[in-house]
Design a protein around this motif. Structure first.
Motif, PDB file in Angstrom:
ATOM      1  N   SER A   1       4.457  32.347 -18.531  1.00 33.30           N
ATOM      2  CA  SER A   1       2.812  32.336 -18.173  1.00 33.30           C
ATOM      3  C   SER A   1       2.530  33.142 -16.889  1.00 33.30           C
ATOM      4  O   SER A   1       3.496  33.062 -15.869  1.00 33.30           O
ATOM      5  CB  SER A   1       2.495  30.855 -18.085  1.00 33.30           C
ATOM      6  N   TYR A   2       1.337  33.545 -16.587  1.00 34.06           N
ATOM      7  CA  TYR A   2       1.028  34.214 -15.365  1.00 34.06           C
ATOM      8  C   TYR A   2      -0.280  33.795 -14.644  1.00 34.06           C
ATOM      9  O   TYR A   2      -1.127  33.327 -15.431  1.00 34.06           O
ATOM     10  CB  TYR A   2       1.047  35.744 -15.572  1.00 34.06           C
ATOM     11  N   ARG A   3      -0.073  33.557 -13.593  1.00 36.99           N
ATOM     12  CA  ARG A   3      -1.377  32.843 -12.666  1.00 36.99           C
ATOM     13  C   ARG A   3      -2.636  34.081 -12.858  1.00 36.99           C
ATOM     14  O   ARG A   3      -3.721  33.388 -12.963  1.00 36.99           O
ATOM     15  CB  ARG A   3      -1.038  32.760 -11.404  1.00 36.99           C
ATOM     16  N   TYR A   4      -2.308  35.079 -12.750  1.00 33.01           N
ATOM     17  CA  TYR A   4      -3.484  36.059 -12.585  1.00 33.01           C
ATOM     18  C   TYR A   4      -3.902  36.961 -13.913  1.00 33.01           C
ATOM     19  O   TYR A   4      -4.896  37.495 -13.839  1.00 33.01           O
ATOM     20  CB  TYR A   4      -3.437  37.029 -11.358  1.00 33.01           C
ATOM     21  N   TYR A   5      -3.129  36.881 -14.972  1.00 36.43           N
ATOM     22  CA  TYR A   5      -3.292  37.773 -16.108  1.00 36.43           C
ATOM     23  C   TYR A   5      -4.734  37.772 -16.861  1.00 36.43           C
ATOM     24  O   TYR A   5      -5.419  38.627 -16.841  1.00 36.43           O
ATOM     25  CB  TYR A   5      -2.338  37.667 -17.092  1.00 36.43           C
ATOM     26  N   ASP A   6      -4.940  36.575 -16.776  1.00 34.10           N
ATOM     27  CA  ASP A   6      -6.316  36.162 -17.828  1.00 34.10           C
ATOM     28  C   ASP A   6      -7.324  36.715 -16.872  1.00 34.10           C
ATOM     29  O   ASP A   6      -8.585  37.213 -17.337  1.00 34.10           O
ATOM     30  CB  ASP A   6      -6.227  34.510 -17.942  1.00 34.10           C
ATOM     31  N   LEU A   7      -7.230  36.326 -15.455  1.00 35.87           N
ATOM     32  CA  LEU A   7      -8.426  36.864 -14.652  1.00 35.87           C
ATOM     33  C   LEU A   7      -8.717  38.230 -14.828  1.00 35.87           C
ATOM     34  O   LEU A   7      -9.745  38.875 -14.716  1.00 35.87           O
ATOM     35  CB  LEU A   7      -8.057  36.482 -13.252  1.00 35.87           C
ATOM     36  N   ILE A   8      -7.612  38.869 -14.802  1.00 36.78           N
ATOM     37  CA  ILE A   8      -7.581  40.492 -14.677  1.00 36.78           C
ATOM     38  C   ILE A   8      -8.123  40.977 -16.240  1.00 36.78           C
ATOM     39  O   ILE A   8      -9.009  41.893 -16.183  1.00 36.78           O
ATOM     40  CB  ILE A   8      -6.235  41.135 -14.488  1.00 36.78           C
ATOM     41  N   LEU A   9      -7.746  40.312 -17.047  1.00 37.17           N
ATOM     42  CA  LEU A   9      -8.489  40.750 -18.357  1.00 37.17           C
ATOM     43  C   LEU A   9      -9.925  40.337 -18.537  1.00 37.17           C
ATOM     44  O   LEU A   9     -10.531  41.434 -19.214  1.00 37.17           O
ATOM     45  CB  LEU A   9      -7.476  39.777 -19.495  1.00 37.17           C
ATOM     46  N   GLY A  10     -10.115  39.265 -18.203  1.00 33.11           N
ATOM     47  CA  GLY A  10     -11.664  39.026 -18.054  1.00 33.11           C
ATOM     48  C   GLY A  10     -12.484  39.711 -17.329  1.00 33.11           C
ATOM     49  O   GLY A  10     -13.314  40.352 -17.794  1.00 33.11           O
ATOM     50  N   ALA A  11     -11.948  40.447 -15.924  1.00 27.98           N
ATOM     51  CA  ALA A  11     -12.559  41.510 -15.157  1.00 27.98           C
ATOM     52  C   ALA A  11     -12.361  42.698 -15.878  1.00 27.98           C
ATOM     53  O   ALA A  11     -13.716  43.420 -15.866  1.00 27.98           O
ATOM     54  CB  ALA A  11     -11.981  41.459 -13.889  1.00 27.98           C
ATOM     55  N   TYR A  12     -11.438  43.010 -16.588  1.00 27.30           N
ATOM     56  CA  TYR A  12     -11.350  44.259 -17.478  1.00 27.30           C
ATOM     57  C   TYR A  12     -12.568  44.271 -18.491  1.00 27.30           C
ATOM     58  O   TYR A  12     -13.172  45.438 -18.672  1.00 27.30           O
ATOM     59  CB  TYR A  12      -9.856  44.439 -18.084  1.00 27.30           C
TER      60      TYR A  12
END
Length: 232
Positions: free
Chosen positions: A5-16
Motif C-alpha cells: 500500500s502507498y500513502r500518496y498513490y490514491d491522492l495522485i490518482l484523484g488529482a490526475y
C-alpha cells in the motif's frame, strides 16, 4: 501475496482524473489567443494550457510506482472522460424548462461537442498516455535509472505527438485544409511539450519526495506492457 500500500498513490490518482476532466470540460469551452515571443499571437483551445499536467502525473506515476499502476490511472481517466461525455450529451438533450429556454444555446455551446470530437479526445488521450508511460518505463531500464530529465522529456514528446496527431486527424480531417490542420496541430504540440521542459525542476522534486516517502523506485523489468489489463 501481500499487496503493498502507498500513502500518496490514491491522492495522485484523484488529482490526475480531476485534471483530465477540467481539460476536457472546462478547457474545451473556450478558444484563446496567446502571444508568444518571436511567434506573435497563436490560437489555442484553453484546455491545452493545463492538459499537459496530466502527462506530468503520468510521468510521476510511472517513475515512482511503475507502468502497471499508471495503467490503472489511465483506465480511470478513460472511464471518467467517457462518463463525462455521456452526461454532457444527456444534459444538452434534456428538454429545458420554459424559463430556461433562452439559456439553452449557451449550454449547447459549452457542452455540445460533436461525437467526432468527443471520440477524438478520448482515443487520443488513451493512446498518448500509454505511449508516454511505456517510453518512460523502457528508458528507465535502459538508463539504469539515471538521467531522469531525458525520460521525462522524451516520453512526453512521444506521447504528446501521438495524442496531438490522433486528435486533430480524427476530429478535423476533411473539415479543415491540410495546411490549417498541420499548422494548428504543430502549435499545440510544441506548447504542450514545452510544458514538460518548464516543469522538469518541479517534477524532479516531486519524484524525489515520493520515492523517499513511499520507499519505492519501481523498475519495469518483466512487466507485461499490454494496455488491456488492470493488474498492478
Amino acid at each position: 501475496m501481500t499487496v503493498k500500500s502507498y500513502r500518496y498513490y490514491d491522492l495522485i490518482l484523484g488529482a490526475y482524473v480531476c485534471v483530465l476532466l477540467c481539460a476536457n470540460l472546462i478547457g474545451a469551452a473556450k478558444v484563446s489567443v496567446v502571444t508568444l515571443p518571436w511567434l506573435g499571437p497563436r490560437t489555442y483551445m484553453a484546455g491545452v494550457l493545463f492538459f499537459p499536467i496530466s502527462y506530468l502525473f503520468g510521468d510521476i506515476l510511472t517513475e515512482v510506482y511503475g507502468y502497471a499502476r499508471d495503467r490503472r490511472a489511465v483506465w480511470s481517466g478513460f472511464a471518467a472522460l467517457a462518463f463525462a461525455a455521456l452526461m454532457s450529451t444527456v444534459i444538452v438533450h434534456l428538454p429545458p424548462a420554459e424559463f430556461w429556454r433562452s439559456r439553452q444555446p449557451a449550454v449547447e455551446a459549452m457542452f455540445g461537442n460533436t461525437p467526432r470530437i468527443i471520440c477524438a479526445s478520448i482515443i487520443a488521450f488513451w493512446c498518448g498516455s500509454f505511449v508516454n508511460s511505456y517510453v518512460l518505463a523502457k528508458m528507465k531500464i535502459w538508463s539504469n535509472g539515471r538521467w531522469l530529465w531525458t525520460r521525462l522529456i522524451g516520453s512526453t514528446v512521444c506521447g504528446e505527438l501521438i495524442d496531438t496527431a490522433l486528435f486533430y486527424t480524427i476530429a478535423f480531417a476533411g473539415l479543415w485544409t491540410l495546411g490549417d490542420l498541420v499548422s494548428v496541430a504543430l502549435d499545440q504540440y510544441v506548447l504542450k511539450s514545452l510544458w514538460e521542459v518548464i516543469a522538469t525542476p518541479a517534477t524532479y522534486r516531486i519524484v524525489a519526495f515520493l520515492k523517499r516517502a513511499e520507499q519505492e523506485d519501481y523498475y519495469d523489468r518483466g512487466t507485461d506492457f499490454t494496455p488491456f489489463s488492470l493488474t498492478a
